[in-house]
Design an enzyme around this catalytic site. Structure first.
Site, mmCIF file in Angstrom:
data_model
loop_
_atom_site.group_PDB
_atom_site.id
_atom_site.type_symbol
_atom_site.label_atom_id
_atom_site.label_comp_id
_atom_site.label_asym_id
_atom_site.label_seq_id
_atom_site.Cartn_x
_atom_site.Cartn_y
_atom_site.Cartn_z
ATOM 1 N N GLY A 206 0.819 -1.202 0.000
ATOM 2 C CA GLY A 206 0.000 0.000 0.000
ATOM 3 C C GLY A 206 0.851 1.249 0.000
ATOM 4 N N GLU A 430 -15.742 9.112 -13.076
ATOM 5 C CA GLU A 430 -15.976 7.727 -12.658
ATOM 6 C C GLU A 430 -17.448 7.366 -12.796
ATOM 7 O OE1 GLU A 430 -13.546 5.745 -12.231
ATOM 8 O OE2 GLU A 430 -12.078 7.365 -12.293
HETATM 9 ZN ZN ZN Z 1 -11.365 6.952 -16.642
#
Ligand code: ZN
Ligand code: ADP
Ligand code: MG
Length: 630
Positions: A206, A430
């Site tokens: 991460g 998105e």
């Molecule tokens: Zn995209």
């Protein structure tokens, strides 16, 4: 808290040369302390006859002369050599006549003296320097003698206060995976009796500051076992060969204290991929250490209860050998926290403060998208400092505002935090991917969509899970996939007006797909069932094999036109879908701004069921993520 990688410290030839030069200097300084000036005999005689000489010392082969002090200055000292076979009586007379105080001395070059000053002293100094350097290299160990011993810090519960899962917040998924490791360490018998294969190595992956080191400590704390931790960068700074020795020692110690955890932080520092062209530039030392690590991992018996843990924020550079089964075979993603996680982290650290009643940590969490645990800890700390500056006993909401502003300025420069505007744009982008994916017939169902820059380098992600393992894709499926890729940019254009750079990755991938449809899969009506271009060059060297062109300039132009045609058509289709369902798009984007991450059921709530077809994800889905790199 996070130890930055120390300067690589290698005692090289140059280092020794430097020490040697310093020594020579010292030596000459000692021997020629206040050396007199050498003059010819004639000059000495002139000085003597001029009545300038105060004192003379006649030695075996030289005469040391001190001149009379002129005007308060320090008297100058001269030295001249005696002439071979010279008549001493004449000189003595001369000296007497000038009333010079003179004496003789037979030079006794004491062997002991010259040995002490010329040789022993430098050696002592050399040894002192050596010891000092060693101390610097390995604090806490008793100097050069046990250099090879490792500096594994045995994590001491009583001194540091036990770290438990309660101290870690906002990374619930990672925590859930580690619970099993804790359970195994607590009662290994249960697992061994079942014959279950115990995880040998767990790799925490991460971005920096998300709490990987903290999590590893918490696992040890929860299980109540010793915790040996070493940072990869500490190995690299060592003398050649010592890293490997240390690695051996670390595991030896650990085996004696089993059950326990061996934690290697910043694994990428030693685990960088070997081979390839980079091999010429790589560190021989690191390679040895890595090899030793591999040997140790293979050599220890996990039934004895030694669990290996590692952490890295650059999993992509790790040597594949490290990730093979039986080594770091379980990977746990420790991702950036979303809004609820951030609130939890804030309250973990806020517990240590006296908060005024007007503090709403949820509001603070909302204002800090993209921040990781370490950033949030700093926010809390800055807020406390702000309160202290005011002379207040409690930390107010305003202090938190100030702290967030202060930190965001710094983080913004690094590009890890979004402004409100950017956040809105990413939400629509998105949302666009998501809504198109929900609307076209063949797209994989949307699993999750988020605007938090998850995983390293991506702005937002729409995660689709393929409904079933796929070996073949039809033309329609590919076209639908293209439409989904275009959805992000189309939504930005539709709802934010302007275009941004955020869609670069989408476009690149879409173009590549479209080109393959035309030139590899023969899916273009105009060009027909023909493939164009032949892969040339060695295939095993990924990326170096070029495409050999076996078609004409005209065909190339036709391919380009066809690719552009496909992309434009799909872009228009995506845009049409979004225009038709603009309400749904706005709803998704608004909701994303609010909670930052939406899963499938939440999406269904917003767009109505049926839109997301109820396909079950395959047993081992390979998610298709639209990671929108900056
Ligand atoms: Zn995209
Ligand atoms: P990493 O090893 O991933 O770079 P660290 O574990 O060193 O991050 O985190 C640094 C500090 O930030 C921790 O000591 C802790 O105080 C704080 N921190 C980071 N992540 C979290 C978290 N998820 N919950 C609580 N505190 C955290
Ligand atoms: Mg760390």
């Amino acid at each position: 808290m996070h130890p930055h990688r120390k300067r690589q410290f290698q005692i090289t030839g140059g280092y020794w040369l430097l020490a040697f030069a310093a020594l020579l200097l010292l030596q000459t300084a000692f021997l020629r302390e206040a050396a007199p000036r050498d003059v010819p005999y004639s000059e000495f005689l002139a000085s003597l006859r001029g009545g300038k000489v105060a004192r003379a010392e006649v030695r075996e082969d030289s005469i040391l002369v001190e001149l009379k002090a002129a005007g308060g200055a320090k008297p100058a000292r001269l030295r001249t050599s005696r002439l071979p076979g010279m008549d001493e009586t004449a000189l003595l007379k001369e000296l007497e006549a000038q009333s010079v105080s003179f004496s003789g001395r037979i030079e006794r070059t004491s062997f002991l003296e010259s040995f002490l000053i010329g040789w022993l002293l430098p050696l002592v100094i050399l040894a002192a320097i050596y010891v000092l350097v060693m101390r610097r290299l390995s604090p806490g160990t008793g100097g050069p003698l046990n250099l090879g011993r490792n500096r594994a810090k045995i994590y001491d519960e009583t001194r540091h206060g036990k770290v438990t899962f309660a101290d870690v917040a906002g990374v619930d998924e990672a925590e859930a995976e580690l619970v099993e490791v804790v359970d195994f360490l607590r009662n290994p018998q249960k697992y061994l009796a079942l014959g279950a294969r115990i995880p040998r190595g767990v790799l925490l992956v991460g971005p920096p500051g998300t709490g990987k080191t903290l999590l590893a400590k918490a696992v040890a704390g929860e299980a109540g076992v010793p915790f040996f931790s070493l940072s990869g960068s500490e190995f690299v700074e060592m003398f050649v060969g010592l890293g490997a020795a240390r690695m051996r020692d670390l595991f030896e110690q650990a085996k004696l204290r089993a059950p326990c955890i061996v934690f290697i932080d910043e694994l990428d520092a030693i685990g960088k991929s070997r081979g390839g062209m980079a091999a010429f530039a790589t560190h021989d030392e690191r390679e040895q250490t890595l090899n030793q690590l591999l040997v140790e991992i293979d050599g220890f018996d996990s039934t004895k209860g030694v669990i290996l843990m590692g952490a890295t924020n650059r999993p992509e550079v790790l040597d594949p050998a490290l990730l093979r089964a039986g080594r770091f075979d379980r990977q746990v993603l420790v991702d950036r926290p979303e809004v609820r996680g951030r609130e939890a982290i804030l309250s973990v650290h806020g517990k240590k403060l006296k908060l005024a009643p007007d503090v709403d940590l949820q509001v603070v969490a909302r204002r800090t998208p993209g921040m990781v645990g370490a950033d949030l800890e700093r926010v809390v700390n800055e807020a406390a400092l702000a309160a202290a500056r005011r002379g207040s006993l409690t930390v107010s909401g305003h202090d938190f505002e100030e702290a967030v502003d202060r930190l965001q300025l710094g983080l913004k420069k690094q590009g890890s935090v979004m402004s409100e505007d950017e956040k809105r744009r990413v939400a629509f982008h998105e949302g666009g991917h998501t809504l198109v994916a929900l609307s076209v017939k063949h797209a994989d169902p949307v699993h999750r969509v988020t605007i938090i820059p998850r995983t390293i380098g991506a702005l937002g992600v729409t995660l689709q899970l393929p409904a079933e393992e796929r070996y073949l894709m039809t033309r329609e499926q590919l076209l639908d996939r293209l439409a989904v890729m275009m959805g992000g940019r189309a939504a930005e254009e539709l709802c934010c007006g302007d275009l941004s750079t955020g869609a670069a990755n989408d476009l690149e991938r879409a173009t590549e797909t479209a080109r393959q449809m035309v030139s590899r899969f023969g899916m273009s009506a105009t060009l027909g069932p023909v493939t164009f271009g032949r892969v040339s060059g060695p295939r095993f060297l990924a990326g170096t094999g070029g495409e050999e062109r076996n078609f004409s300039e005209d065909t190339a132009r036709a391919i380009d036109a066809e690719v552009r045609g496909i992309l434009e058509r799909e872009y228009a289709r995506a845009r049409r879908i979004l225009e038709e369902r603009r309400d749904a798009l706005e709803a998704i984007a608004r909701r994303l701004l609010d909670v930052e991450t939406l899963d499938r059921s939440q999406l269904e709530e917003l767009t109505g069921p049926g839109a997301s077809r109820s396909a079950h994800p395959a047993a081992r889905p390979s998610p298709i993520a639209f990671s929108d790199a900056r």
